[in-house]
Design a protein around this motif. Structure first.
Motif, mmCIF file in Angstrom:
data_model
loop_
_atom_site.group_PDB
_atom_site.id
_atom_site.type_symbol
_atom_site.label_atom_id
_atom_site.label_comp_id
_atom_site.label_asym_id
_atom_site.label_seq_id
_atom_site.Cartn_x
_atom_site.Cartn_y
_atom_site.Cartn_z
ATOM 1 N N LYS A 1 0.905 -1.350 0.362
ATOM 2 C CA LYS A 1 -0.253 -0.173 -0.175
ATOM 3 C C LYS A 1 1.067 1.519 0.251
ATOM 4 C CE LYS A 1 -0.655 -0.164 5.414
ATOM 5 N NZ LYS A 1 -2.293 0.352 5.703
ATOM 6 N N TRP A 2 2.267 1.086 -0.084
ATOM 7 C CA TRP A 2 3.044 2.227 0.609
ATOM 8 C C TRP A 2 3.682 2.733 -1.150
ATOM 9 C CZ3 TRP A 2 1.304 5.339 3.212
ATOM 10 C CH2 TRP A 2 0.385 4.808 5.058
ATOM 11 N N ASN A 3 3.878 1.278 -2.082
ATOM 12 C CA ASN A 3 4.908 1.591 -3.103
ATOM 13 C C ASN A 3 3.842 1.264 -4.339
ATOM 14 O OD1 ASN A 3 7.859 1.963 -2.562
ATOM 15 N ND2 ASN A 3 7.119 0.420 -0.660
ATOM 16 N N MET A 4 3.043 2.192 -5.016
ATOM 17 C CA MET A 4 1.640 2.252 -6.475
ATOM 18 C C MET A 4 2.013 2.693 -7.165
ATOM 19 S SD MET A 4 -1.392 1.549 -4.053
ATOM 20 C CE MET A 4 -2.617 1.482 -5.102
ATOM 21 N N MET A 5 0.844 2.664 -8.156
ATOM 22 C CA MET A 5 1.100 3.487 -9.420
ATOM 23 C C MET A 5 -0.735 3.705 -9.815
ATOM 24 S SD MET A 5 4.294 4.251 -11.695
ATOM 25 C CE MET A 5 5.324 4.540 -11.199
ATOM 26 N N THR A 6 -1.251 4.665 -9.899
ATOM 27 C CA THR A 6 -2.294 4.415 -10.675
ATOM 28 C C THR A 6 -2.455 5.357 -11.604
ATOM 29 O OG1 THR A 6 -4.084 5.843 -8.903
ATOM 30 C CG2 THR A 6 -3.900 3.473 -8.672
ATOM 31 N N VAL A 7 -3.026 5.271 -12.756
ATOM 32 C CA VAL A 7 -3.478 6.349 -13.743
ATOM 33 C C VAL A 7 -4.644 6.186 -13.977
ATOM 34 C CG1 VAL A 7 -3.068 6.369 -15.937
ATOM 35 C CG2 VAL A 7 -0.928 5.566 -14.795
ATOM 36 N N GLU A 8 -4.794 7.504 -14.136
ATOM 37 C CA GLU A 8 -6.792 7.613 -14.528
ATOM 38 C C GLU A 8 -6.663 8.041 -16.171
ATOM 39 O OE1 GLU A 8 -7.996 9.380 -11.053
ATOM 40 O OE2 GLU A 8 -7.945 7.955 -9.757
ATOM 41 N N VAL A 9 -7.969 8.132 -16.803
ATOM 42 C CA VAL A 9 -8.307 8.872 -17.907
ATOM 43 C C VAL A 9 -9.130 9.299 -17.265
ATOM 44 C CG1 VAL A 9 -8.692 8.369 -19.892
ATOM 45 C CG2 VAL A 9 -7.107 6.657 -19.576
ATOM 46 N N GLN A 10 -9.083 10.702 -17.309
ATOM 47 C CA GLN A 10 -9.894 11.737 -16.740
ATOM 48 C C GLN A 10 -10.195 12.646 -18.217
ATOM 49 O OE1 GLN A 10 -8.670 13.748 -14.222
ATOM 50 N NE2 GLN A 10 -9.057 11.648 -12.271
ATOM 51 N N GLY A 11 -11.685 12.328 -19.477
ATOM 52 C CA GLY A 11 -11.758 13.104 -20.633
ATOM 53 C C GLY A 11 -10.022 12.688 -21.306
#
Length: 77
Positions: free
Chosen positions: A12-22
């Motif tokens: 939970k301390w080493n992660m990456m997320t990508v969100e496509v927002q428009g």
């Protein structure tokens, strides 16, 4: 509609997320070294260029599978 991708996660301390927002791609990187950092990209090529600089293949010489898994996850965005 927002799509969220989990690219990489050790814990939970080493992660990456990508969100496509428009038309924006927002990457959030959480690290126990420097907290949370957010990067905003206007295109997928810009995201890929960042990913290849952030995860240079040379630093994964002992674990090329891990490098390919991370880069392929970015390509799915």
């Amino acid at each position: 509609m927002m799509k969220k991708h989990e690219i990489y996660k050790k814990d939970k301390w080493n992660m990456m997320t990508v969100e496509v927002q428009g038309r924006y791609i927002v990457l959030r990187e959480i690290s126990d070294d420097w907290g949370e950092e957010a990067h905003t990209f206007l295109s997928r090529p810009a995201l890929m260029k960042w990913a290849q600089n952030r995860f240079p293949k040379q630093s994964f010489q002992d674990n090329e599978e891990e490098w390919e898994r991370i880069i392929n996850a970015f390509k799915q965005v």
